[in-house]
Design a protein around this motif. Sequence first.
Motif, PDB file in Angstrom:
ATOM      1  N   ILE A 291     -12.794  -1.404 -28.177  1.00  0.00           N
ATOM      2  CA  ILE A 291     -12.092  -1.117 -26.927  1.00  0.00           C
ATOM      3  C   ILE A 291     -12.363  -2.257 -25.953  1.00  0.00           C
ATOM      4  O   ILE A 291     -13.527  -2.606 -25.697  1.00  0.00           O
ATOM      5  CB  ILE A 291     -12.566   0.204 -26.304  1.00  0.00           C
ATOM      6  CG1 ILE A 291     -12.473   1.349 -27.307  1.00  0.00           C
ATOM      7  CG2 ILE A 291     -11.750   0.534 -25.056  1.00  0.00           C
ATOM      8  CD1 ILE A 291     -13.261   2.584 -26.908  1.00  0.00           C
ATOM      9  N   VAL A 292     -11.311  -2.838 -25.407  1.00  0.00           N
ATOM     10  CA  VAL A 292     -11.462  -3.870 -24.395  1.00  0.00           C
ATOM     11  C   VAL A 292     -10.522  -3.544 -23.240  1.00  0.00           C
ATOM     12  O   VAL A 292      -9.433  -3.008 -23.444  1.00  0.00           O
ATOM     13  CB  VAL A 292     -11.155  -5.274 -24.981  1.00  0.00           C
ATOM     14  CG1 VAL A 292      -9.715  -5.370 -25.468  1.00  0.00           C
ATOM     15  CG2 VAL A 292     -11.450  -6.359 -23.960  1.00  0.00           C
ATOM     16  N   SER A 293     -10.971  -3.817 -22.023  1.00  0.00           N
ATOM     17  CA  SER A 293     -10.129  -3.538 -20.854  1.00  0.00           C
ATOM     18  C   SER A 293     -10.365  -4.580 -19.777  1.00  0.00           C
ATOM     19  O   SER A 293     -11.434  -5.214 -19.722  1.00  0.00           O
ATOM     20  CB  SER A 293     -10.417  -2.137 -20.297  1.00  0.00           C
ATOM     21  OG  SER A 293     -11.645  -2.120 -19.590  1.00  0.00           O
ATOM     22  N   ASN A 294      -9.380  -4.736 -18.918  1.00  0.00           N
ATOM     23  CA  ASN A 294      -9.510  -5.610 -17.763  1.00  0.00           C
ATOM     24  C   ASN A 294      -8.640  -5.065 -16.641  1.00  0.00           C
ATOM     25  O   ASN A 294      -7.526  -4.587 -16.872  1.00  0.00           O
ATOM     26  CB  ASN A 294      -9.078  -7.038 -18.102  1.00  0.00           C
ATOM     27  CG  ASN A 294      -9.187  -7.964 -16.899  1.00  0.00           C
ATOM     28  OD1 ASN A 294      -8.195  -8.248 -16.230  1.00  0.00           O
ATOM     29  ND2 ASN A 294     -10.394  -8.436 -16.610  1.00  0.00           N
ATOM     30  N   SER A 295      -9.169  -5.102 -15.438  1.00  0.00           N
ATOM     31  CA  SER A 295      -8.393  -4.689 -14.263  1.00  0.00           C
ATOM     32  C   SER A 295      -8.650  -5.659 -13.126  1.00  0.00           C
ATOM     33  O   SER A 295      -9.783  -6.121 -12.931  1.00  0.00           O
ATOM     34  CB  SER A 295      -8.749  -3.258 -13.832  1.00  0.00           C
ATOM     35  OG  SER A 295     -10.094  -3.178 -13.420  1.00  0.00           O
ATOM     36  N   LYS A 296      -7.599  -5.949 -12.384  1.00  0.00           N
ATOM     37  CA  LYS A 296      -7.678  -6.784 -11.186  1.00  0.00           C
ATOM     38  C   LYS A 296      -7.068  -5.992 -10.037  1.00  0.00           C
ATOM     39  O   LYS A 296      -5.923  -5.545 -10.136  1.00  0.00           O
ATOM     40  CB  LYS A 296      -6.951  -8.107 -11.388  1.00  0.00           C
ATOM     41  CG  LYS A 296      -7.606  -9.036 -12.414  1.00  0.00           C
ATOM     42  CD  LYS A 296      -6.803 -10.316 -12.595  1.00  0.00           C
ATOM     43  CE  LYS A 296      -7.561 -11.324 -13.454  1.00  0.00           C
ATOM     44  NZ  LYS A 296      -7.835 -10.833 -14.803  1.00  0.00           N
ATOM     45  N   THR A 297      -7.847  -5.823  -8.976  1.00  0.00           N
ATOM     46  CA  THR A 297      -7.422  -4.972  -7.864  1.00  0.00           C
ATOM     47  C   THR A 297      -7.571  -5.705  -6.541  1.00  0.00           C
ATOM     48  O   THR A 297      -8.611  -6.302  -6.259  1.00  0.00           O
ATOM     49  CB  THR A 297      -8.255  -3.675  -7.820  1.00  0.00           C
ATOM     50  OG1 THR A 297      -8.026  -2.932  -9.019  1.00  0.00           O
ATOM     51  CG2 THR A 297      -7.872  -2.822  -6.622  1.00  0.00           C
ATOM     52  N   ASP A 298      -6.502  -5.646  -5.757  1.00  0.00           N
ATOM     53  CA  ASP A 298      -6.533  -6.087  -4.361  1.00  0.00           C
ATOM     54  C   ASP A 298      -6.438  -4.841  -3.488  1.00  0.00           C
ATOM     55  O   ASP A 298      -5.504  -4.046  -3.637  1.00  0.00           O
ATOM     56  CB  ASP A 298      -5.364  -7.027  -4.054  1.00  0.00           C
ATOM     57  CG  ASP A 298      -5.578  -8.414  -4.631  1.00  0.00           C
ATOM     58  OD1 ASP A 298      -6.468  -9.123  -4.144  1.00  0.00           O
ATOM     59  OD2 ASP A 298      -4.846  -8.772  -5.575  1.00  0.00           O
ATOM     60  N   LEU A 299      -7.388  -4.723  -2.568  1.00  0.00           N
ATOM     61  CA  LEU A 299      -7.449  -3.533  -1.720  1.00  0.00           C
ATOM     62  C   LEU A 299      -7.635  -3.963  -0.267  1.00  0.00           C
ATOM     63  O   LEU A 299      -8.415  -4.872   0.020  1.00  0.00           O
ATOM     64  CB  LEU A 299      -8.605  -2.647  -2.176  1.00  0.00           C
ATOM     65  CG  LEU A 299      -8.809  -1.298  -1.497  1.00  0.00           C
ATOM     66  CD1 LEU A 299      -9.394  -0.309  -2.501  1.00  0.00           C
ATOM     67  CD2 LEU A 299      -9.765  -1.418  -0.310  1.00  0.00           C
ATOM     68  N   VAL A 300      -6.905  -3.316   0.631  1.00  0.00           N
ATOM     69  CA  VAL A 300      -7.068  -3.556   2.069  1.00  0.00           C
ATOM     70  C   VAL A 300      -7.301  -2.213   2.751  1.00  0.00           C
ATOM     71  O   VAL A 300      -6.529  -1.261   2.548  1.00  0.00           O
ATOM     72  CB  VAL A 300      -5.832  -4.254   2.683  1.00  0.00           C
ATOM     73  CG1 VAL A 300      -6.003  -4.382   4.202  1.00  0.00           C
ATOM     74  CG2 VAL A 300      -5.623  -5.626   2.058  1.00  0.00           C
ATOM     75  N   HIS A 301      -8.372  -2.144   3.534  1.00  0.00           N
ATOM     76  CA  HIS A 301      -8.632  -0.953   4.350  1.00  0.00           C
ATOM     77  C   HIS A 301      -8.865  -1.414   5.783  1.00  0.00           C
ATOM     78  O   HIS A 301      -9.824  -2.136   6.066  1.00  0.00           O
ATOM     79  CB  HIS A 301      -9.850  -0.190   3.834  1.00  0.00           C
ATOM     80  CG  HIS A 301     -10.071   1.119   4.540  1.00  0.00           C
ATOM     81  ND1 HIS A 301      -9.223   2.194   4.384  1.00  0.00           N
ATOM     82  CD2 HIS A 301     -11.023   1.517   5.415  1.00  0.00           C
ATOM     83  CE1 HIS A 301      -9.656   3.203   5.129  1.00  0.00           C
ATOM     84  NE2 HIS A 301     -10.747   2.811   5.768  1.00  0.00           N
ATOM     85  N   ALA A 302      -7.962  -1.020   6.670  1.00  0.00           N
ATOM     86  CA  ALA A 302      -8.036  -1.437   8.074  1.00  0.00           C
ATOM     87  C   ALA A 302      -7.682  -0.246   8.948  1.00  0.00           C
ATOM     88  O   ALA A 302      -6.842   0.588   8.583  1.00  0.00           O
ATOM     89  CB  ALA A 302      -7.078  -2.595   8.336  1.00  0.00           C
ATOM     90  N   TYR A 303      -8.314  -0.165  10.113  1.00  0.00           N
ATOM     91  CA  TYR A 303      -8.091   1.012  10.946  1.00  0.00           C
ATOM     92  C   TYR A 303      -8.374   0.694  12.415  1.00  0.00           C
ATOM     93  O   TYR A 303      -9.154  -0.207  12.748  1.00  0.00           O
ATOM     94  CB  TYR A 303      -8.973   2.176  10.495  1.00  0.00           C
ATOM     95  CG  TYR A 303     -10.448   1.847  10.457  1.00  0.00           C
ATOM     96  CD1 TYR A 303     -11.282   2.132  11.538  1.00  0.00           C
ATOM     97  CD2 TYR A 303     -11.013   1.251   9.331  1.00  0.00           C
ATOM     98  CE1 TYR A 303     -12.632   1.824  11.506  1.00  0.00           C
ATOM     99  CE2 TYR A 303     -12.357   0.939   9.282  1.00  0.00           C
ATOM    100  CZ  TYR A 303     -13.163   1.235  10.372  1.00  0.00           C
ATOM    101  OH  TYR A 303     -14.494   0.915  10.335  1.00  0.00           O
ATOM    102  N   ASP A 304      -7.717   1.455  13.269  1.00  0.00           N
ATOM    103  CA  ASP A 304      -7.961   1.415  14.710  1.00  0.00           C
ATOM    104  C   ASP A 304      -9.267   2.154  14.974  1.00  0.00           C
ATOM    105  O   ASP A 304      -9.350   3.371  14.836  1.00  0.00           O
ATOM    106  CB  ASP A 304      -6.786   2.086  15.429  1.00  0.00           C
ATOM    107  CG  ASP A 304      -6.857   1.939  16.936  1.00  0.00           C
ATOM    108  OD1 ASP A 304      -7.973   1.938  17.480  1.00  0.00           O
ATOM    109  OD2 ASP A 304      -5.796   1.843  17.577  1.00  0.00           O
ATOM    110  N   GLY A 305     -10.306   1.423  15.363  1.00  0.00           N
ATOM    111  CA  GLY A 305     -11.636   2.002  15.434  1.00  0.00           C
ATOM    112  C   GLY A 305     -11.884   2.917  16.611  1.00  0.00           C
ATOM    113  O   GLY A 305     -12.833   3.707  16.596  1.00  0.00           O
ATOM    114  N   ASP A 306     -11.057   2.853  17.646  1.00  0.00           N
ATOM    115  CA  ASP A 306     -11.267   3.726  18.809  1.00  0.00           C
ATOM    116  C   ASP A 306     -10.330   4.924  18.807  1.00  0.00           C
ATOM    117  O   ASP A 306     -10.455   5.799  19.672  1.00  0.00           O
ATOM    118  CB  ASP A 306     -11.104   2.934  20.107  1.00  0.00           C
ATOM    119  CG  ASP A 306      -9.715   2.321  20.231  1.00  0.00           C
ATOM    120  OD1 ASP A 306      -8.877   2.878  20.955  1.00  0.00           O
ATOM    121  OD2 ASP A 306      -9.458   1.294  19.585  1.00  0.00           O
TER     122      ASP A 306
END
Length: 782
Positions: free
Chosen positions: A357-372
Amino acid sequence: MNNTLIILLISTCLYPQISGTVIDYVSNQPLAGVNITGGNTGTAANENGQFLLDVKTGEKLTFAHIGYLEIVESAQDGMIVKMQSVTLQSEEIIVRAGLKDESLQRSTNSVTVYDAKEIKQADGNHFQDIMESIPNLNAAGGTSRPRYFQIRGIGERSHYFAEGPPNFSVGFVIDDIDLSGLGMAGLLYDLDQIEIFKGPQSSMFGPNALAGLINMRSTEPKDELEGNIRIINGTDNIQRINGMINLPLGKAFALRVALESGSDDGFRKNKYLDITNSNGRKENIIREKLLFTPNEHFQVVLTSFKAVLDNRYDVWAPDNNEDLFTYTNQKGIDSQETNAYSLRANYIKNKMNASFIVSNSKTDLVHAYDGDWGNDDFWLEEPYNFDPNTTYWKYEFYDSTARYRDNQTLEARVSYGDIIVGYYTKSLKEKDNASGWLYGGDAALAASEFTFDVSAVYGQVDKLISDRLKIIANVRKETNKITYYGTASYFDWYAYDLAPLDTVAFNIEHDLWGGKLALQYFVYNNMNVYSSLSRGYKAGGVNQHPLLSADSRPYDPEFMTNFEFGLRRYTENSTVHLSAFMAKRTNQQVSISSQQREGDPNSFVFYTANATTGSLSGLELDGKYKLNSAFSLSGSLGLLNTQIDAFTFETDSGETATLGNREASHAPKYSYSLAVNFEKDNGLFGRLEMTGKDKFYFSDSHDEISESYQLLNGNIGFSFGQWSVKIWGRNMLDVRYATRGFYFGLEPIWNDELQDHEYPDKKYVSYGDPAHFGITLDFAFD
């Protein structure tokens, strides 16, 4: 003498010895102790499943074994007999995530399994839509879809920038691809099965399975033409279209392609921006699976998928209103794009089963928020009176993290008879780039890079001691190495420019081992009991704050010892599984977050240490009962008691504080589900389900708790030929239930006496999805 020899020769010719092997229908492993009778003679299969019997060719032989269906076969020399466990053949459920395939009814794991029919009945599009029905499983909010899970009260609640390496207590796997901490990709269309393992599974799955594992497997290609189109419309602008096509490609190949595309507005109204989709979700996934079967012994499955979740994030409000209004002026982002593939090759012949079994994953993730969570107009009102013209600064905060993860795994295992040996390796790289009020306000820009390398060897023995008693033992030896490199800059007000903080470079390495010993006793053909003792582990890590000393930076692995007792009973009309457990956590990792600056809601610092010990105990019960040809009941119950022993830490003000000596966070004392299903021969079908959960602590850093709640879901529909239509509703009573809670100083309350703003600590909660309804149209063809 000559006459005797002649008689013996005639006897041998009339009654030759028939040889054969008896194997399990699912695993193709030999079955020892099978009783074989024919005519006036009989024997039993040896430890390799082999037998010899003096009968004529074509004689009817009866094969009987505890826990298996009795079968009759015609005698043939060299015959291979496959026996199936005692369940309805059409409802046989095979657990596939372990070291070998095994019948759920014969498993010694506490595992909940959803098959394709049950997934479809749940009216869900994402794993979050069925997890309320799973005993002792919880998830922390704080993202547009659940990413972080807790099983039996153990698991991370977040993974913000500076919270350490990508190392999780609950694993999340899709088609052999490790997506732990990336649960947003858990869309449900064209899934064949979901398996939720509870309790330490490190001996099978390694460092991401201290508390358990969630395994999702899509449907395999078939050698026949079939397809499906599904259209969903609902309230809150829910729109989804799904499609699947399965194509046979000659004798050896088959291809299956599935597409899911959907969106909704996210169940919020932003009062400041005057929009209803500030928390909207736009989700797409395409999956291709290619099956290659050149002969009966060899099979290869190649899976690839691309998931694009372009979601927004806007769920928090300073007033905790239950109308689901928000007031932010900056749009939140919670997006994930994953490109992944896996290849699984199997070779089975006689007693040997080899897998690669072989696997590969490439992930781009963005988490942004208005903090107040507000805007200038909101903060200008009573009781805040925050006017930038008089304070000379805006109450405005925004944080953003862009994350890239590249994860590659390779595994090879071989089983021969009742012995399995294997090798596993993982290489993970994760890079973060963040801006905002970082490291408690000590930095404005920061970047980090983790490299996480794992190598492990493991083995398992599965041995029948007698025809009723079986022992299973496995062990895993693992080495993991974590390398960290971090840079950060702060804003120098004197120079009015960014200035660098010290670069951090740090390495740690640990050798770990886990294992499990289980005994299983078959009381009757349709009932067995088991007990197990297992040891799980979670890797250590690195605290990222650039101002920490070298001694304060690393923390060590955590271990858990778990004892479990289980019972499984199954008949033609019912199944019951009961599991009771007790566990002890040692060298327990405790993650603390604390707000560093008054008037800065984003100035949190994160720190993890091996601060204490803990324990847990409880039980899980699930079952099904068929009332008649049309009606059936299903349900589950989870009971949980957890304890985190007292621990002390130093606060930001330099004082010593004591926490713990209470239950773990996100560990409700009970969770349950009860469902009624009906399906008539005329095509009418429906389902009504009630789920419930007890209150729980939100965090290890404070003592705020949620409220208990119950949710009602249901559907009614009609099937006619290749078509079906269904009307459904989720959270039909429109209950407000908290999925995450914080306790900190956010609101700038004006104090007339002080003529200044104060920032009192207060509990804030985010709520799960409210009532929503819709209609689903399905068309299947073959």
